[in-house]
Design an enzyme around this catalytic site. Structure first.
Site, PDB file in Angstrom:
ATOM      1  N   CYS A  86       0.831  -1.210   0.000  1.00  0.00           N
ATOM      2  CA  CYS A  86       0.000   0.000   0.000  1.00  0.00           C
ATOM      3  C   CYS A  86       0.862   1.256   0.000  1.00  0.00           C
ATOM      4  CB  CYS A  86      -0.927  -0.009   1.213  1.00  0.00           C
ATOM      5  SG  CYS A  86      -2.085   1.366   1.231  1.00  0.00           S
ATOM      6  N   CYS A 143       0.161   4.585   7.133  1.00  0.00           N
ATOM      7  CA  CYS A 143      -0.504   4.395   8.432  1.00  0.00           C
ATOM      8  C   CYS A 143       0.418   3.599   9.363  1.00  0.00           C
ATOM      9  CB  CYS A 143      -1.833   3.674   8.228  1.00  0.00           C
ATOM     10  SG  CYS A 143      -2.798   4.365   6.856  1.00  0.00           S
ATOM     11  N   CYS A 199       0.016  -0.199  10.384  1.00  0.00           N
ATOM     12  CA  CYS A 199      -0.405  -1.185   9.378  1.00  0.00           C
ATOM     13  C   CYS A 199       0.752  -1.982   8.790  1.00  0.00           C
ATOM     14  CB  CYS A 199      -1.177  -0.479   8.269  1.00  0.00           C
ATOM     15  SG  CYS A 199      -1.930  -1.651   7.115  1.00  0.00           S
ATOM     16  N   CYS A 218     -16.762  -9.436   4.831  1.00  0.00           N
ATOM     17  CA  CYS A 218     -16.102  -8.151   4.583  1.00  0.00           C
ATOM     18  C   CYS A 218     -14.804  -8.364   3.813  1.00  0.00           C
ATOM     19  CB  CYS A 218     -15.811  -7.467   5.920  1.00  0.00           C
ATOM     20  SG  CYS A 218     -14.969  -5.888   5.713  1.00  0.00           S
ATOM     21  N   CYS A 225     -19.728  -6.360   2.793  1.00  0.00           N
ATOM     22  CA  CYS A 225     -19.014  -5.167   3.256  1.00  0.00           C
ATOM     23  C   CYS A 225     -17.682  -5.137   2.511  1.00  0.00           C
ATOM     24  CB  CYS A 225     -18.777  -5.280   4.760  1.00  0.00           C
ATOM     25  SG  CYS A 225     -17.818  -3.911   5.443  1.00  0.00           S
ATOM     26  N   CYS A 239     -19.802   1.300   8.184  1.00  0.00           N
ATOM     27  CA  CYS A 239     -19.060   0.612   9.239  1.00  0.00           C
ATOM     28  C   CYS A 239     -17.843   1.499   9.504  1.00  0.00           C
ATOM     29  CB  CYS A 239     -18.647  -0.780   8.774  1.00  0.00           C
ATOM     30  SG  CYS A 239     -17.566  -1.631   9.933  1.00  0.00           S
ATOM     31  N   ARG A 299     -18.393  -3.500  17.497  1.00  0.00           N
ATOM     32  CA  ARG A 299     -17.664  -4.761  17.240  1.00  0.00           C
ATOM     33  C   ARG A 299     -16.336  -4.808  17.978  1.00  0.00           C
ATOM     34  NH1 ARG A 299     -17.107  -4.917  11.778  1.00  0.00           N
ATOM     35  NH2 ARG A 299     -19.275  -5.521  11.763  1.00  0.00           N
TER      36      ARG A 299
HETATM   37  N1  SAM Z   1      -6.819   0.449   3.054  1.00  0.00           N
HETATM   38  C1  SAM Z   1      -8.119   0.645   3.568  1.00  0.00           C
HETATM   39  C2  SAM Z   1      -8.174   1.719   4.610  1.00  0.00           C
HETATM   40  O1  SAM Z   1      -7.161   2.073   5.191  1.00  0.00           O
HETATM   41  O2  SAM Z   1      -9.289   2.197   4.881  1.00  0.00           O
HETATM   42  C3  SAM Z   1      -8.756  -0.617   4.102  1.00  0.00           C
HETATM   43  C4  SAM Z   1      -7.934  -1.627   4.853  1.00  0.00           C
HETATM   44  S1  SAM Z   1      -7.293  -1.077   6.440  1.00  0.00           S
HETATM   45  C5  SAM Z   1      -6.167  -2.384   6.814  1.00  0.00           C
HETATM   46  C6  SAM Z   1      -8.683  -1.315   7.513  1.00  0.00           C
HETATM   47  C7  SAM Z   1      -8.558  -1.008   8.985  1.00  0.00           C
HETATM   48  O3  SAM Z   1      -7.829  -2.055   9.642  1.00  0.00           O
HETATM   49  C8  SAM Z   1      -7.808   0.227   9.405  1.00  0.00           C
HETATM   50  O4  SAM Z   1      -8.580   1.385   9.253  1.00  0.00           O
HETATM   51  C9  SAM Z   1      -7.540  -0.065  10.872  1.00  0.00           C
HETATM   52  O5  SAM Z   1      -8.623   0.360  11.677  1.00  0.00           O
HETATM   53  C10 SAM Z   1      -7.458  -1.582  10.910  1.00  0.00           C
HETATM   54  N2  SAM Z   1      -6.096  -2.045  11.227  1.00  0.00           N
HETATM   55  C11 SAM Z   1      -5.079  -2.188  10.361  1.00  0.00           C
HETATM   56  N3  SAM Z   1      -3.959  -2.599  10.985  1.00  0.00           N
HETATM   57  C12 SAM Z   1      -4.274  -2.725  12.301  1.00  0.00           C
HETATM   58  C13 SAM Z   1      -3.533  -3.102  13.468  1.00  0.00           C
HETATM   59  N4  SAM Z   1      -2.252  -3.412  13.402  1.00  0.00           N
HETATM   60  N5  SAM Z   1      -4.173  -3.122  14.652  1.00  0.00           N
HETATM   61  C14 SAM Z   1      -5.478  -2.792  14.716  1.00  0.00           C
HETATM   62  N6  SAM Z   1      -6.233  -2.420  13.658  1.00  0.00           N
HETATM   63  C15 SAM Z   1      -5.642  -2.375  12.463  1.00  0.00           C
HETATM   64  C1  DTB Z   2     -11.728  -3.108  11.016  1.00  0.00           C
HETATM   65  O1  DTB Z   2     -12.092  -2.141  11.685  1.00  0.00           O
HETATM   66  N1  DTB Z   2     -10.825  -3.985  11.419  1.00  0.00           N
HETATM   67  C2  DTB Z   2     -10.579  -4.973  10.377  1.00  0.00           C
HETATM   68  C3  DTB Z   2     -11.571  -4.550   9.265  1.00  0.00           C
HETATM   69  N2  DTB Z   2     -12.166  -3.368   9.798  1.00  0.00           N
HETATM   70  C4  DTB Z   2     -11.097  -4.359   7.894  1.00  0.00           C
HETATM   71  C5  DTB Z   2      -9.158  -5.100  10.019  1.00  0.00           C
HETATM   72  C6  DTB Z   2      -8.260  -5.451  11.190  1.00  0.00           C
HETATM   73  C7  DTB Z   2      -6.880  -5.641  10.689  1.00  0.00           C
HETATM   74  C8  DTB Z   2      -5.939  -6.109  11.742  1.00  0.00           C
HETATM   75  C9  DTB Z   2      -4.544  -6.222  11.277  1.00  0.00           C
HETATM   76  C10 DTB Z   2      -4.294  -7.181  10.148  1.00  0.00           C
HETATM   77  O2  DTB Z   2      -4.821  -8.330  10.160  1.00  0.00           O
HETATM   78  O3  DTB Z   2      -3.535  -6.810   9.255  1.00  0.00           O
HETATM   79 FE1  SF4 Z   3      -2.942   1.166   3.320  1.00  0.00          FE
HETATM   80 FE2  SF4 Z   3      -2.945  -0.051   5.689  1.00  0.00          FE
HETATM   81 FE3  SF4 Z   3      -3.300   2.579   5.570  1.00  0.00          FE
HETATM   82 FE4  SF4 Z   3      -5.251   0.932   4.669  1.00  0.00          FE
HETATM   83  S1  SF4 Z   3      -4.536   1.105   6.789  1.00  0.00           S
HETATM   84  S2  SF4 Z   3      -4.477   2.795   3.665  1.00  0.00           S
HETATM   85  S3  SF4 Z   3      -3.978  -0.743   3.852  1.00  0.00           S
HETATM   86  S4  SF4 Z   3      -1.432   1.462   4.958  1.00  0.00           S
END
Ligand code: SAM
Ligand code: DTB
Ligand code: SF4
Length: 326
Positions: free
Chosen positions: A66, A70, A73, A110, A141, A201, A273
Site C-alpha cells: 500500500c 498508516c 499497518c 467483509c 461489506c 461501518c 464490534r
Molecule cells: N486500506 C483501507 C483503509 O485504510 O481504509 C482498508 C484496509 S485497512 C487495513 C482497515 C482497517 O484495519 C484500518 O482502518 C484499521 O482500523 C485496521 N487495522 C489495520 N492494521 C491494524 C492493526 N495493526 N491493529 C489494529 N487495527 C488495524
Molecule cells: C476493522 O475495523 N478492522 C478490520 C476490518 N475493519 C477491515 C481489520 C483489522 C486488521 C488487523 C490487522 C491485520 O490483520 O492486518
Molecule cells: Fe494502506 Fe494499511 Fe493505511 Fe489501509 S490502513 S491505507 S492498507 S497502509
C-alpha cells in the site's frame, strides 16, 4: 450536549440531532468502572438482545504494497513488516472463502484491499465479488480506502450493504499516525458512501499511544454522525513487528473495556464490534467487553494479515457464556 465539530461535513450530521461533546464522553470514561459498565449494559438492553453476538468474516482480497503510511499497518509499502505482497484474489477464491464463512456461521462477509483507494478497473473486479457474495445470501461489506466520485454509487448498485472506512482516531491525533492522507479525506469518503445509500461501518483503533481525551474525541466524532454508523469496529492495536507502532506501551485492558462501554452509551443502536486484538485477549476480558456492550465480532481464524481468535475457541466461549452467534 450542544454543538457539532466544525470538521464534520454537513452531509453526515443533522443540526437537529443531539450532539456528544468530547467532554461528555470524557465524563463517561471517568465514571467508576461498575457504574460505567452497568450504564452501558442498560443501554444495550434497550435496543438489543444482550446475549446475541453478530459475526462478520474478513478476507483480504488484495494484500500489501500500500502507498499509504498508516503507522499501525503491516500492509504499508513504507514499513519493514514481513509481509508477502499479493495480487488481487480471483473471484473463485473469494467465493470459496465466503461459502466457508457462511457455513461456519458468519452472516456478513467483509473484503479488504490495501489501497489508498480503488482504481476504476480494480473496482470492477470488486463489484463482481460483491454481486457473487451477495448472491450467497450474506451481507456484504468492503473496505477499499478513499472513494472517488461515482464509485460509491457503483458499489451500492452491485448490492453492497456496508462500506467500512475507519476514522481510526480523533482528528487532533490523526497526523501523528498517518501523513499520506487527511482526516477530511476520510470524512469525505464516508459522506460519499452514505450519500449512495449504503450503511456505514466506521470505528477506530485504541492503544496507539493516544490519550483518553483522544479516545473520547474519536467516539464523539462517530456518535455525532447522523445517523451514527450502523457498525462500529473498536480495534485494539495489534503491535506488528516492523511497523512504527511496534513498541507502543500496552494499554490498560480496563481502559479498552471503558472505551467499548462509552461507544455503546453514545451509539445506542449501533453494533459495536470487538475487532482486532481479540486473539490477544483472555476469555475474561472478552466477557467484560460483551458486558460493556460489544455485540459483534470478527469471526474466523484470520483478520487481514494477522491471526484472529480461532473459531473453535469462540464456540467454546459462546457456550460458556450462553451467547448466541447471529
Ligand atoms: N486500506 C483501507 C483503509 O485504510 O481504509 C482498508 C484496509 S485497512 C487495513 C482497515 C482497517 O484495519 C484500518 O482502518 C484499521 O482500523 C485496521 N487495522 C489495520 N492494521 C491494524 C492493526 N495493526 N491493529 C489494529 N487495527 C488495524
Ligand atoms: C476493522 O475495523 N478492522 C478490520 C476490518 N475493519 C477491515 C481489520 C483489522 C486488521 C488487523 C490487522 C491485520 O490483520 O492486518
Ligand atoms: Fe494502506 Fe494499511 Fe493505511 Fe489501509 S490502513 S491505507 S492498507 S497502509
Amino acid at each position: 450536549m450542544p454543538h457539532a465539530s466544525a470538521a464534520t461535513p454537513a452531509g453526515l450530521v443533522s443540526s437537529a440531532a443531539p450532539k456528544w461533546t468530547t467532554e461528555d464522553i470524557e465524563t463517561l470514561f471517568a465514571l467508576p468502572f461498575n457504574d460505567l459498565v452497568y450504564r452501558a449494559q442498560q443501554v444495550q438492553r434497550q435496543h438489543f438482545n444482550a446475549n446475541d453476538i453478530q459475526r462478520s468474516a474478513l478476507l483480504s482480497v488484495k494484500t500489501g504494497g500500500c502507498s499509504e503510511d498508516c503507522k499501525y499497518c503491516s500492509q504499508s509499502a513504507r514499513h519493514e513488516a514481513k509481509l508477502e505482497r499479493e495480487s488481487m484474489l480471483e473471484l473463485d477464491q473469494v467465493l470459496a472463502a465466503a461459502k466457508a464463512a457462511k457455513a461456519g456461521g458468519a452472516t456478513r462477509f467483509c473484503m479488504g484491499a490495501a489501497w489508498r483507494g480503488p482504481k476504476d478497473r480494480d473496482l470492477e473486479r470488486v463489484l463482481d465479488m460483491v454481486r457473487s457474495v451477495k448472491a450467497l445470501g450474506l451481507e456484504t461489506c468492503v473496505t477499499l480506502g478513499l472513494l472517488r466520485d461515482g464509485q460509491a454509487e457503483k458499489l451500492a448498485a452491485a448490492g453492497l450493504d456496508f462500506y467500512n472506512h475507519n476514522l481510526d482516531t480523533a482528528e487532533e491525533f490523526y497526523g501523528e499516525i498517518v501523513s499520506t492522507h487527511t482526516y477530511a479525506e476520510r470524512m469525505a469518503t464516508l459522506e460519499k458512501a452514505r450519500g449512495a445509500g449504503m450503511k456505514i461501518c466506521c470505528g477506530g483503533i485504541i492503544g496507539m499511544g493516544e490519550s483518553r481525551r483522544i479516545r473520547a474525541g474519536l467516539l464523539a466524532q462517530l456518535a455525532n454522525m447522523d445517523p451514527a454508523p450502523e457498525s462500529v469496529p473498536i480495534n485494539h492495536l495489534i503491535a506488528i513487528p516492523g511497523t512504527p507502532l511496534e513498541d507502543v506501551p500496552p494499554l490498560d485492558p480496563f481502559e479498552f473495556v471503558r472505551t467499548i462501554a462509552c461507544a455503546r452509551i453514545s451509539m445506542p443502536k449501533s453494533y459495536v464490534r470487538l475487532s482486532a486484538g481479540r486473539q490477544g485477549m483472555s476469555d475474561e476480558l472478552q466477557a467484560l467487553c460483551f458486558l460493556a456492550g460489544a455485540n459483534s465480532i470478527f469471526y474466523g481464524d484470520k483478520l487481514l494479515t494477522t491471526g484472529n481468535a480461532e473459531t473453535g475457541k469462540d464456540e467454546a466461549l459462546f457456550a460458556r457464556l450462553g451467547l448466541r452467534g447471529v
